[in-house]
Scaffold this active site. Sequence first.
Site, PDB file in Angstrom:
ATOM      1  N   ASP A  91       0.899  -1.300  -0.171  1.00  0.00           N
ATOM      2  CA  ASP A  91      -0.300  -0.032  -0.005  1.00  0.00           C
ATOM      3  C   ASP A  91       0.802   1.322  -0.080  1.00  0.00           C
ATOM      4  O   ASP A  91       2.119   1.148   0.374  1.00  0.00           O
ATOM      5  CB  ASP A  91      -1.012   0.102   1.048  1.00  0.00           C
TER       6      ASP A  91
HETATM    7  N1  URA Z   1      -1.294  -5.860   3.817  1.00  0.00           N
HETATM    8  C1  URA Z   1      -1.678  -4.796   3.826  1.00  0.00           C
HETATM    9  O1  URA Z   1      -2.649  -4.388   4.363  1.00  0.00           O
HETATM   10  N2  URA Z   1      -1.156  -3.820   3.319  1.00  0.00           N
HETATM   11  C2  URA Z   1       0.082  -4.040   2.555  1.00  0.00           C
HETATM   12  O2  URA Z   1       0.766  -3.040   1.962  1.00  0.00           O
HETATM   13  C3  URA Z   1       0.823  -5.192   2.690  1.00  0.00           C
HETATM   14  C4  URA Z   1      -0.016  -6.203   3.240  1.00  0.00           C
END
Ligand code: URA
Length: 243
Positions: free
Chosen positions: A112
């Site tokens: 993310d």
């Molecule tokens: N899980 C998440 O919620 N975000 C990420 O970036 C990676 C795994």
Amino acid sequence: MKAKTARLDKLLGSLGYGSRQEIARLARVGGVALDGVDVTDASTRIAVTPDLPRRMTVDGRPVDPPQGLMLILNKPLGMTCSHKEDGALVYDVLPDRWRRRDPAISTVGRLDKDTSGLLLLTDDGDLLHRIISPKRHVKKTYRATLARPLAGTETALFASGALMLEGEDKPLAPATLEIISPTEARLTVTEGRYHQVRRMFAAVGNHVEALHRESLGGLVLPPDLAPGQWRLATAEEIEAVFA
Ligand code: URA
């Protein structure tokens, strides 16, 4: 096995050095050398081997690695894993030439925008799919900082293989939670569902305030890489991902 060969102009074009005409011009004026000898004809066929950067120079500098590379990036916060969205993209950390390569360099899965840490990038589609394939169960370990103290029941629930995420109909595979402090934990998962870690903590009434990926398989984020820094992975590091 015989090495794959490619015309010089096609090879350097695919590595982002310019158009075929630009490369032909560069070669004519002595800008490209192989084993110390100028290659002045752009139609010359070159054996494309991983050691090319040690043998070929362009404008006096080692040529970029041919296709089949893997990069390790310490992803900083605020960058999106996308080729086409607005705002800061992870590809912005690469030099312009590396962003013009064909096949393109892509992230191995996604983190993310608000997640930092270990992110691999590659131009090798087979390698990418081997790492993200659900059949391989490559472990991904995250350090999460939480808004509220852990209840103490999360470890067993995450390990149960019965946790269901909102809007899904298949329970999550067992995951390992290691509690570091009341509001900090290390979570290891083998799947790559959308926003998985944030949604797992949301499912137990908590909220992830910060998320950092520490490792993928047996590959730990190298401590010498500051946020935003990247480097080529060694063959041993690529192997470690599958360990
Ligand atoms: N899980 C998440 O919620 N975000 C990420 O970036 C990676 C795994």
